[in-house]
Design a protein around this motif. Structure first.
Motif, PDB file in Angstrom:
ATOM      1  N   GLY A   1       0.807  -1.214   0.000  1.00 33.50           N
ATOM      2  CA  GLY A   1       0.000   0.000   0.000  1.00 33.50           C
ATOM      3  C   GLY A   1       0.838   1.260   0.000  1.00 33.50           C
ATOM      4  O   GLY A   1       0.495   2.254  -0.656  1.00 33.50           O
ATOM      5  N   ILE A   2       1.945   1.229   0.735  1.00 37.58           N
ATOM      6  CA  ILE A   2       2.823   2.406   0.773  1.00 37.58           C
ATOM      7  C   ILE A   2       3.558   2.561  -0.559  1.00 37.58           C
ATOM      8  O   ILE A   2       3.744   3.683  -1.046  1.00 37.58           O
TER       9      ILE A   2
ATOM     10  N   PRO B   1      -2.679   4.632   1.775  1.00 37.09           N
ATOM     11  CA  PRO B   1      -1.654   3.911   2.538  1.00 37.09           C
ATOM     12  C   PRO B   1      -1.943   3.859   4.035  1.00 37.09           C
ATOM     13  O   PRO B   1      -1.574   2.898   4.701  1.00 37.09           O
TER      14      PRO B   1
ATOM     15  N   THR C   1      -2.294   0.273   5.771  1.00 30.84           N
ATOM     16  CA  THR C   1      -1.436  -0.083   6.893  1.00 30.84           C
ATOM     17  C   THR C   1      -2.260  -0.503   8.103  1.00 30.84           C
ATOM     18  O   THR C   1      -1.970  -1.518   8.749  1.00 30.84           O
TER      19      THR C   1
ATOM     20  N   ALA D   1       6.176   6.574   5.395  1.00 33.13           N
ATOM     21  CA  ALA D   1       4.942   6.809   4.645  1.00 33.13           C
ATOM     22  C   ALA D   1       4.529   8.270   4.726  1.00 33.13           C
ATOM     23  O   ALA D   1       4.085   8.865   3.730  1.00 33.13           O
TER      24      ALA D   1
END
Length: 337
Positions: free
Chosen positions: A127-128, A283, A287, A306
């Motif tokens: 996601g990051i 993100p 997370t 992030a």
């Protein structure tokens, strides 16, 4: 995603196009049944949870199978929307040829890379990595798009963003404990999106076809591409685990089909600048979902990096405020003789 996310009388700017998107519509004047803030929050959640769904899907199926299912169910959602709105698919071999390339760059390739990457990296990291798309887009647009001129602020944002990437990856530790192949695939997936957006801006700008028509055709072509590739690299499953299958269905219907429809509505109602802010929530949600639901570990460098990535991305998308030039007083009309 972003990976997502993702396909207007003019092409979508690199910073605002969701994965798989093509054009933006003129602002709508009618009132919506659901407040745009609720739809914005829903879109953030859907795309934020997409990385969790990919991870769950790959626990029962091969990455290509996850991607094929995602595209198939996403295409079905858009097909229903096309029939409901009495729209039609675009015509012309040239248009379909360009859509085939954009389907590869914006759907088939990045979706597959993210699925393969999550075999070896946590969904939080994927996601990051998806949040780096605006950074790649800014760097590429400076080279490929002559109308995007570099500014000190944007160059600084690019440098800050990649400093954040190095922080997430733990560069000072020699990337210890990091799966290089999985991380590289996630970053390449994020790079594929702006390459696709630049291609669209150069080839499909000003198309007379609707957003829905173009994106429906694009997803259809991406599904066809995976239908050819998947049997070459995978075998038909002998059993169908229920939870991973439900994750794939949700990933396609919600994370691909419905998410694109919501994104178009937001861009049309509140404009691309506001709609693109969803990028900065993805993100965070990815997370949180990975840690809370999947029990993935989280080092301090991941959230700190992030935040740095998102700060840099925000700077690369900022535009200097143009001050209004004082208007000169009009000269009095000379009297006619």
């Amino acid at each position: 995603m972003s990976a997502a996310t993702e396909p207007q009388t003019s092409p979508v700017p690199l910073s605002t196009a969701p994965p798989g998107s093509l054009r933006t519509a003129p602002p709508l004047r009618r009132r919506r049944a659901l407040d745009w803030r609720l739809r914005f929050a829903g879109l953030s959640l859907i795309w934020g949870f997409s990385f969790l769904l990919i991870k769950v899907g790959t626990n029962g199926y091969a990455p290509f199978q996850v991607t094929f299912g995602r595209l198939l169910f996403g295409t079905l959602v858009l097909a229903v929307a096309i029939v409901w709105k009495r729209d039609r698919l675009p015509s012309g071999a040239r248009t379909w040829g360009h859509l085939a390339v954009s389907a590869l760059l914006l759907n088939a390739l990045p979706f597959s890379l993210f699925a393969y990457s999550e075999l070896t990296i946590p969904s939080t990291l994927a996601g990051i990595c998806n949040a780096t798309s605006p950074l790649w887009g800014m760097a590429l647009s400076l080279v490929a798009l002559s109308e995007d001129r570099p500014t000190r602020r944007r160059v600084a944002g690019l440098g800050i963003g990649f400093l954040g990437v190095l922080t997430v990856l733990g560069a000072w530790q020699g990337f210890h404990g990091l799966d290089a192949a999985g991380t590289t695939m996630a970053l390449l997936a994020s790079l594929s999106y702006p390459i696709g957006w630049i291609y669209i801006r150069r080839t499909l700008a000003g198309s007379s076809h609707s957003n829905l028509s173009l994106t429906g055709a694009q997803l259809l072509l991406a599904t066809a591409q995976l239908a050819v590739v998947t049997p070459l690299f995978t075998t038909l499953p002998t059993h169908f685990p229920l939870v991973p299958l439900l994750a794939i269905i949700a990933l396609g219907t919600l994370g691909t089909g419905l998410a694109l429809l919501i994104q178009y509505g937001l861009v049309a109602e509140v404009g691309p600048t506001t709609a693109q802010m969803v990028t900065y929530f993805i993100p965070v949600i990815a997370t949180a979902a990975g840690v809370a639901i999947l029990g993935e570990s989280l080092a301090w460098s991941t959230p700190v990096g992030a935040v740095i990535v998102l700060a840099g991305a925000a700077l690369t998308q900022s535009r200097p405020t143009k001050s209004a030039k004082p208007t000169k007083p009009a000269r009095p009309a000379r009297p006619k003789p």
